[in-house]
Design an enzyme around this catalytic site. Structure first.
Site, PDB file in Angstrom:
ATOM      1  N   GLY A  13       0.789  -1.226   0.000  1.00 41.57           N
ATOM      2  CA  GLY A  13       0.000   0.000   0.000  1.00 41.57           C
ATOM      3  C   GLY A  13       0.822   1.277   0.000  1.00 41.57           C
ATOM      4  O   GLY A  13       0.338   2.319   0.454  1.00 41.57           O
ATOM      5  N   HIS A 110       1.491   0.568 -13.256  1.00 39.91           N
ATOM      6  CA  HIS A 110       2.230  -0.661 -13.542  1.00 39.91           C
ATOM      7  C   HIS A 110       3.719  -0.343 -13.598  1.00 39.91           C
ATOM      8  O   HIS A 110       4.130   0.636 -14.237  1.00 39.91           O
ATOM      9  CB  HIS A 110       1.752  -1.250 -14.881  1.00 39.91           C
ATOM     10  CG  HIS A 110       2.375  -2.564 -15.178  1.00 39.91           C
ATOM     11  ND1 HIS A 110       1.959  -3.738 -14.566  1.00 39.91           N
ATOM     12  CD2 HIS A 110       3.423  -2.904 -15.967  1.00 39.91           C
ATOM     13  CE1 HIS A 110       2.723  -4.732 -14.991  1.00 39.91           C
ATOM     14  NE2 HIS A 110       3.617  -4.257 -15.840  1.00 39.91           N
TER      15      HIS A 110
HETATM   16  C1  GRF Z   1       3.417  -1.178  -7.466  1.00 37.35           C
HETATM   17  O1  GRF Z   1       4.711  -1.408  -7.939  1.00 37.35           O
HETATM   18  C2  GRF Z   1       2.466  -1.035  -8.607  1.00 37.35           C
HETATM   19  O2  GRF Z   1       3.043  -0.507  -9.755  1.00 37.35           O
HETATM   20  C3  GRF Z   1       2.046  -2.463  -8.873  1.00 37.35           C
HETATM   21  O3  GRF Z   1       1.997  -3.052  -7.606  1.00 37.35           O
HETATM   22  C4  GRF Z   1       2.885  -2.383  -6.719  1.00 37.35           C
HETATM   23  C5  GRF Z   1       2.087  -2.000  -5.511  1.00 37.35           C
HETATM   24  O4  GRF Z   1       2.911  -1.497  -4.491  1.00 37.35           O
HETATM   25  N1  GRF Z   1       0.820  -2.486  -9.613  1.00 37.35           N
HETATM   26  P1  GRF Z   1       2.234  -0.878  -3.194  1.00 37.35           P
HETATM   27  O5  GRF Z   1       1.297  -1.921  -2.602  1.00 37.35           O
HETATM   28  O6  GRF Z   1       1.493   0.372  -3.605  1.00 37.35           O
HETATM   29  O7  GRF Z   1       3.357  -0.574  -2.247  1.00 37.35           O
END
Ligand code: GRF
Length: 202
Positions: A13, A110
């Site tokens: 998150g 992404h």
């Molecule tokens: C991020 O790298 C995002 O690009 C991908 O999942 C990851 C989530 O990270 N879709 P977080 O849970 O926001 O720390």
């Protein structure tokens, strides 16, 4: 009126937190109406509690199908009058039950320069491939895997001594700056879609 946003996340998150922090700092004029999370133990659930954001936390295996839990999510989004769905590390396929009502109003972040390296472990995929440049993509969500119209991309050099961890750290830094910014453009009605081409009013 501030745009009403829901964030979907499955894990740490850090992007959710960056959005919360931007709102609290007065840099992002939206209200975070709901966190949707499919993993009760995920750190993002505690982050939502800490920020006073209501959470809908569910276990997919308690439902007969993907569509069944998505119907429940859709009802929550409608009840909260959510206008924009922000996927931030939500690790589940989304079906037309949610994609169709939120066409043009659902975005994803992404950690690669799409269309390279869609799907899981994009950072590892890019390292293993040996690319010299990778990055971050924010895009609208359509029915496919990381395939919707691209809103913005940021490129990053892959350094000779990068590991998955060191590259991920730089990518996450870019994400946490970029995602609140994109949401603020949408909230200010600066983003328009024409087929696959997305325009951001400067
Ligand atoms: C991020 O790298 C995002 O690009 C991908 O999942 C990851 C989530 O990270 N879709 P977080 O849970 O926001 O720390």
């Amino acid at each position: 009126m501030a745009l009403r946003v829901a964030v979907f996340a499955s894990g740490n998150g850090s992007n959710f937190q960056a959005i919360v922090d931007a709102v609290q700092a007065g840099k992002l004029d939206v209200t975070i109406e709901l966190l949707v999370c499919d993993k009760p133990q995920a750190p993002v659930v505690a982050r939502a509690a800490g920020a006073g954001v209501e959470a809908f936390v569910f276990k997919p295996k308690d439902y007969a199908s993907r569509e069944a839990y998505e119907q429940e999510i859709l009802a929550k989004l409608q009840e909260k009058q959510v206008e924009l769905v922000v996927l931030a590390g939500y690790m589940r396929i989304i079906t037309p039950v949610l994609v169709e009502p939120f066409a043009g109003r659902m975005i994803n972040i992404h950690p690669s320069l799409l269309p390279s390296f869609p799907g899981v472990n994009a950072i590892g995929q890019a390292l293993d491939y040996g690319v010299k440049v990778t990055g971050v993509t924010v895009h609208f969500v359509d029915g496919g895997l990381d395939s919707g119209p691209i809103i913005v991309q940021r490129a990053l050099d892959v350094l000779p001594d990068d590991t998955a961890d060191s590259l991920a750290e730089r990518i996450h830094g870019v994400e946490q700056e970029l995602y609140p910014q994109v949401i603020s453009w949408i909230a200010a009605d600066k983003v328009s879609i024409d087929g696959r081409r997305v325009t951001i009013e400067q």
